[in-house]
Design a protein around this motif. Structure first.
Motif, PDB file in Angstrom:
ATOM      1  N   THR A   1       0.835  -1.187  -0.018  1.00 55.85           N
ATOM      2  CA  THR A   1       0.285   0.024  -0.079  1.00 55.85           C
ATOM      3  C   THR A   1       0.840   1.281   0.071  1.00 55.85           C
ATOM      4  N   VAL A   2       0.185   2.410  -0.127  1.00 56.25           N
ATOM      5  CA  VAL A   2       0.836   3.520  -0.161  1.00 56.25           C
ATOM      6  C   VAL A   2       1.537   4.039   1.111  1.00 56.25           C
ATOM      7  N   ILE A   3       1.126   3.375   2.256  1.00 53.39           N
ATOM      8  CA  ILE A   3       1.864   3.614   3.525  1.00 53.39           C
ATOM      9  C   ILE A   3       2.943   2.468   3.689  1.00 53.39           C
ATOM     10  N   GLY A   4       3.132   1.721   2.826  1.00 55.56           N
ATOM     11  CA  GLY A   4       4.157   0.623   3.085  1.00 55.56           C
ATOM     12  C   GLY A   4       3.943  -0.562   3.491  1.00 55.56           C
ATOM     13  N   VAL A   5       2.596  -0.887   3.555  1.00 52.54           N
ATOM     14  CA  VAL A   5       2.006  -2.256   4.218  1.00 52.54           C
ATOM     15  C   VAL A   5       1.877  -3.149   3.356  1.00 52.54           C
ATOM     16  N   VAL A   6       2.251  -4.371   3.508  1.00 49.21           N
ATOM     17  CA  VAL A   6       2.352  -5.510   2.733  1.00 49.21           C
ATOM     18  C   VAL A   6       0.924  -6.176   2.803  1.00 49.21           C
ATOM     19  N   PHE A   7       0.101  -6.025   2.047  1.00 53.30           N
ATOM     20  CA  PHE A   7      -1.371  -6.759   2.146  1.00 53.30           C
ATOM     21  C   PHE A   7      -1.713  -7.822   1.176  1.00 53.30           C
ATOM     22  N   ASP A   8      -2.085  -8.747   1.828  1.00 59.22           N
ATOM     23  CA  ASP A   8      -2.355 -10.052   1.281  1.00 59.22           C
ATOM     24  C   ASP A   8      -3.893 -10.198   1.197  1.00 59.22           C
ATOM     25  N   ALA A   9      -4.556  -9.661  -0.001  1.00 59.93           N
ATOM     26  CA  ALA A   9      -6.013  -9.570  -0.009  1.00 59.93           C
ATOM     27  C   ALA A   9      -6.770 -10.612  -0.639  1.00 59.93           C
ATOM     28  N   TRP A  10      -7.717 -11.334  -0.210  1.00 56.47           N
ATOM     29  CA  TRP A  10      -8.687 -12.471  -0.801  1.00 56.47           C
ATOM     30  C   TRP A  10      -9.928 -11.663  -1.193  1.00 56.47           C
ATOM     31  N   GLY A  11     -10.633 -12.462  -2.224  1.00 57.90           N
ATOM     32  CA  GLY A  11     -12.116 -11.924  -2.436  1.00 57.90           C
ATOM     33  C   GLY A  11     -13.168 -12.745  -1.690  1.00 57.90           C
ATOM     34  N   GLN A  12     -14.289 -12.778  -1.797  1.00 57.26           N
ATOM     35  CA  GLN A  12     -15.314 -13.439  -1.454  1.00 57.26           C
ATOM     36  C   GLN A  12     -15.524 -14.559  -1.995  1.00 57.26           C
ATOM     37  N   GLY A  13     -14.836 -14.856  -3.010  1.00 62.10           N
ATOM     38  CA  GLY A  13     -14.973 -16.348  -3.557  1.00 62.10           C
ATOM     39  C   GLY A  13     -16.229 -16.317  -4.806  1.00 62.10           C
ATOM     40  N   THR A  14     -16.043 -16.994  -5.750  1.00 59.12           N
ATOM     41  CA  THR A  14     -17.066 -17.072  -6.552  1.00 59.12           C
ATOM     42  C   THR A  14     -17.367 -18.728  -7.083  1.00 59.12           C
ATOM     43  N   GLN A  15     -18.466 -19.118  -7.114  1.00 61.24           N
ATOM     44  CA  GLN A  15     -18.769 -20.675  -7.277  1.00 61.24           C
ATOM     45  C   GLN A  15     -18.684 -21.060  -8.697  1.00 61.24           C
ATOM     46  N   VAL A  16     -17.835 -21.892  -9.057  1.00 64.42           N
ATOM     47  CA  VAL A  16     -17.951 -22.921 -10.134  1.00 64.42           C
ATOM     48  C   VAL A  16     -18.367 -24.215 -10.024  1.00 64.42           C
ATOM     49  N   ILE A  17     -19.412 -24.610 -10.938  1.00 60.12           N
ATOM     50  CA  ILE A  17     -20.171 -26.013 -10.755  1.00 60.12           C
ATOM     51  C   ILE A  17     -19.974 -26.515 -12.162  1.00 60.12           C
ATOM     52  N   VAL A  18     -19.343 -27.702 -12.098  1.00 60.71           N
ATOM     53  CA  VAL A  18     -19.204 -28.238 -13.606  1.00 60.71           C
ATOM     54  C   VAL A  18     -20.187 -29.503 -13.328  1.00 60.71           C
ATOM     55  N   SER A  19     -21.134 -29.602 -14.166  1.00 56.48           N
ATOM     56  CA  SER A  19     -21.917 -30.881 -14.102  1.00 56.48           C
ATOM     57  C   SER A  19     -22.899 -30.760 -15.145  1.00 56.48           C
TER      58      SER A  19
END
Length: 120
Positions: free
Chosen positions: A101-119
């Motif tokens: 980030t702009v203040i020098g913090v290392v950020f490990d960001a995750w999304g909320q997830g998206t479902q994939v269904i193969v069927s």
């Protein structure tokens, strides 16, 4: 802070294709690697593919030859094109962004997830 939002999941028949998209935003100074992970029911989260800021791509063996990861450094976006999908690809897919980030913090960001269904 860094926020990550995914889109593009859904239901697809075996052999079909899906394209997942992810956008990172926030107080980003430098975006390092961006990638996709997945977690199937009862299993641990695993790497699917990642791409560094320099364009180096890493794929899980299960994704090689079928999935393609790409990114737009200017927009802090990453996509995952998934072809020849198999039922075993069914999972929740998560986008990950490793940023400074702009203040020098290392950020490990995750999304909320998206479902994939193969069927069928």
């Amino acid at each position: 802070q860094v926020q990550v939002v995914e889109s593009g999941g859904g239901l697809v028949q075996p052999g079909g294709s899906l394209r997942l998209s992810c956008a990172a935003s926030g107080s980003i100074l430098t975006m390092n690697s961006m990638g996709w992970y997945r977690q199937a029911p009862g299993k641990q989260r695993e790497l699917v593919a990642m791409i560094t800021s320099g364009g180096r791509m890493i794929y899980a063996d299960s994704a090689k030859g079928r999935f393609t990861i790409s990114r737009d450094n200017a927009k802090n976006t990453v996509n995952l094109q998934m072809n020849s999908l198999k039922p075993e690809d069914t999972a929740v897919y998560y986008c990950n962004a490793k940023a400074v980030t702009v203040i020098g913090v290392v950020f490990d960001a995750w999304g909320q997830g998206t479902q994939v269904i193969v069927s069928s």
